[in-house]
Scaffold this motif. Sequence first.
Motif, PDB file in Angstrom:
ATOM      1  N   THR A  26      -5.710  12.664   4.987  1.00  0.00           N
ATOM      2  CA  THR A  26      -6.434  12.878   3.733  1.00  0.00           C
ATOM      3  C   THR A  26      -5.462  12.731   2.583  1.00  0.00           C
ATOM      4  O   THR A  26      -4.486  13.473   2.470  1.00  0.00           O
ATOM      5  N   ALA A  27      -5.711  11.736   1.730  1.00  0.00           N
ATOM      6  CA  ALA A  27      -4.768  11.396   0.666  1.00  0.00           C
ATOM      7  C   ALA A  27      -5.404  10.321  -0.213  1.00  0.00           C
ATOM      8  O   ALA A  27      -6.519   9.858   0.060  1.00  0.00           O
ATOM      9  N   VAL A  28      -4.687   9.942  -1.248  1.00  0.00           N
ATOM     10  CA  VAL A  28      -5.097   8.804  -2.069  1.00  0.00           C
ATOM     11  C   VAL A  28      -4.258   7.601  -1.652  1.00  0.00           C
ATOM     12  O   VAL A  28      -3.044   7.718  -1.488  1.00  0.00           O
ATOM     13  N   TYR A  29      -4.934   6.478  -1.467  1.00  0.00           N
ATOM     14  CA  TYR A  29      -4.267   5.261  -1.036  1.00  0.00           C
ATOM     15  C   TYR A  29      -4.349   4.218  -2.151  1.00  0.00           C
ATOM     16  O   TYR A  29      -5.421   3.922  -2.665  1.00  0.00           O
ATOM     17  N   TYR A  30      -3.192   3.696  -2.501  1.00  0.00           N
ATOM     18  CA  TYR A  30      -3.106   2.734  -3.589  1.00  0.00           C
ATOM     19  C   TYR A  30      -2.746   1.350  -3.048  1.00  0.00           C
ATOM     20  O   TYR A  30      -1.830   1.205  -2.224  1.00  0.00           O
ATOM     21  N   CYS A  31      -3.434   0.367  -3.561  1.00  0.00           N
ATOM     22  CA  CYS A  31      -3.138  -1.030  -3.268  1.00  0.00           C
ATOM     23  C   CYS A  31      -2.449  -1.621  -4.499  1.00  0.00           C
ATOM     24  O   CYS A  31      -2.969  -1.501  -5.606  1.00  0.00           O
ATOM     25  N   LEU A  32      -1.314  -2.231  -4.309  1.00  0.00           N
ATOM     26  CA  LEU A  32      -0.582  -2.837  -5.414  1.00  0.00           C
ATOM     27  C   LEU A  32      -0.250  -4.285  -5.076  1.00  0.00           C
ATOM     28  O   LEU A  32       0.045  -4.615  -3.929  1.00  0.00           O
ATOM     29  N   VAL A  33      -0.285  -5.104  -6.101  1.00  0.00           N
ATOM     30  CA  VAL A  33       0.044  -6.509  -5.932  1.00  0.00           C
ATOM     31  C   VAL A  33       1.127  -6.876  -6.925  1.00  0.00           C
ATOM     32  O   VAL A  33       1.007  -6.585  -8.116  1.00  0.00           O
TER      33      VAL A  33
ATOM     34  N   TRP B 269       0.842  -1.194   0.000  1.00  0.00           N
ATOM     35  CA  TRP B 269       0.000   0.000   0.000  1.00  0.00           C
ATOM     36  C   TRP B 269       0.879   1.247   0.000  1.00  0.00           C
ATOM     37  O   TRP B 269       1.881   1.324   0.724  1.00  0.00           O
ATOM     38  N   TYR B 270       0.458   2.207  -0.833  1.00  0.00           N
ATOM     39  CA  TYR B 270       1.137   3.486  -0.914  1.00  0.00           C
ATOM     40  C   TYR B 270       0.143   4.595  -0.610  1.00  0.00           C
ATOM     41  O   TYR B 270      -1.053   4.471  -0.864  1.00  0.00           O
ATOM     42  N   GLN B 271       0.680   5.701  -0.119  1.00  0.00           N
ATOM     43  CA  GLN B 271      -0.117   6.889   0.173  1.00  0.00           C
ATOM     44  C   GLN B 271       0.409   8.020  -0.696  1.00  0.00           C
ATOM     45  O   GLN B 271       1.628   8.186  -0.845  1.00  0.00           O
ATOM     46  N   GLN B 272      -0.498   8.798  -1.265  1.00  0.00           N
ATOM     47  CA  GLN B 272      -0.067   9.940  -2.069  1.00  0.00           C
ATOM     48  C   GLN B 272      -0.846  11.186  -1.700  1.00  0.00           C
ATOM     49  O   GLN B 272      -2.080  11.207  -1.792  1.00  0.00           O
ATOM     50  N   PHE B 273      -0.111  12.227  -1.322  1.00  0.00           N
ATOM     51  CA  PHE B 273      -0.706  13.543  -1.101  1.00  0.00           C
ATOM     52  C   PHE B 273      -0.678  14.316  -2.411  1.00  0.00           C
ATOM     53  O   PHE B 273       0.146  14.029  -3.288  1.00  0.00           O
ATOM     54  N   PRO B 274      -1.546  15.310  -2.554  1.00  0.00           N
ATOM     55  CA  PRO B 274      -1.569  16.101  -3.806  1.00  0.00           C
ATOM     56  C   PRO B 274      -0.199  16.670  -4.142  1.00  0.00           C
ATOM     57  O   PRO B 274       0.500  17.192  -3.280  1.00  0.00           O
ATOM     58  N   SER B 275       0.171  16.506  -5.389  1.00  0.00           N
ATOM     59  CA  SER B 275       1.427  17.039  -5.928  1.00  0.00           C
ATOM     60  C   SER B 275       2.676  16.471  -5.261  1.00  0.00           C
ATOM     61  O   SER B 275       3.744  17.093  -5.299  1.00  0.00           O
ATOM     62  N   GLN B 276       2.549  15.303  -4.658  1.00  0.00           N
ATOM     63  CA  GLN B 276       3.707  14.630  -4.092  1.00  0.00           C
ATOM     64  C   GLN B 276       3.789  13.215  -4.639  1.00  0.00           C
ATOM     65  O   GLN B 276       2.791  12.656  -5.099  1.00  0.00           O
ATOM     66  N   GLY B 277       4.977  12.634  -4.572  1.00  0.00           N
ATOM     67  CA  GLY B 277       5.138  11.257  -5.001  1.00  0.00           C
ATOM     68  C   GLY B 277       4.550  10.281  -3.998  1.00  0.00           C
ATOM     69  O   GLY B 277       4.439  10.602  -2.813  1.00  0.00           O
ATOM     70  N   PRO B 278       4.152   9.111  -4.449  1.00  0.00           N
ATOM     71  CA  PRO B 278       3.618   8.099  -3.524  1.00  0.00           C
ATOM     72  C   PRO B 278       4.645   7.730  -2.467  1.00  0.00           C
ATOM     73  O   PRO B 278       5.850   7.748  -2.713  1.00  0.00           O
TER      74      PRO B 278
END
Lengths: 111, 111
Positions: free
Chosen positions: B83-90, B35-44
């Motif tokens: 508050t951010a976008v959370y990505y799930c990767l496999v 899992w990665y977290q990304q804030f606006p205008s920042q890298g994951p």
Amino acid sequence: DSGVTQTPKHLITATGQRVTLRCSPRSGDLSVYWYQQSLDQGLQFLIQYYNGEERAKGNILERFSAQQFPDLHSELNLSSLELGDSALYFCASSHEQYGYTFGSGTRLTVV
Amino acid sequence: LAKTTQPISMDSYEGQEVNITCSHNNIATNDYITWYQQFPSQGPRFIIQGYKTKVTNEVASLFIPADRKSSTLSLPRVSLSDTAVYYCLVGRGGSQGNLIFGKGTKLSVKP
């Protein structure tokens, strides 16, 4: 500071022009990845280099090219720029033991 | 690489526990879940990685059932800064191969 350095942070250029984005990976990381993120879009993988050699290609346009130099820094060249190329471009590097680290990105605006 | 499905968005309030579930029905035996977290205008930014059962670090917990076809990222007592976008990767563990990002889950934490 993630250890991955991207320059410049911001870039504004006109359509039809060519730009070069630069990435210095975290010390010791041999792999470099480039990603494009358009407004409200996910991260699109463009290309990966490992120790100077191209390792994998994603959704990279023919107008775009990249290379990794002997000192392991990488450059992403974008040519014949179009308005739709405006995006955040992220570089990441990886290490077998420590995983992936992303830079803070270059915001490209094509006007 | 196994495809992942996660909710487009979630809302929460400060102090609550947030659970974001990701489906990955075609996960391979050698795949890890990251899992990665990304804030606006920042890298994951890497949050957590696991293979099976439960993994916990100072930021989050990751629950993986026995069949590994899904996983749940648990964020305890969220704050506005979560508050951010959370990505799930496999994919394969360590740093092998490029990361394929989906749309992610946009988490909004309200006061």
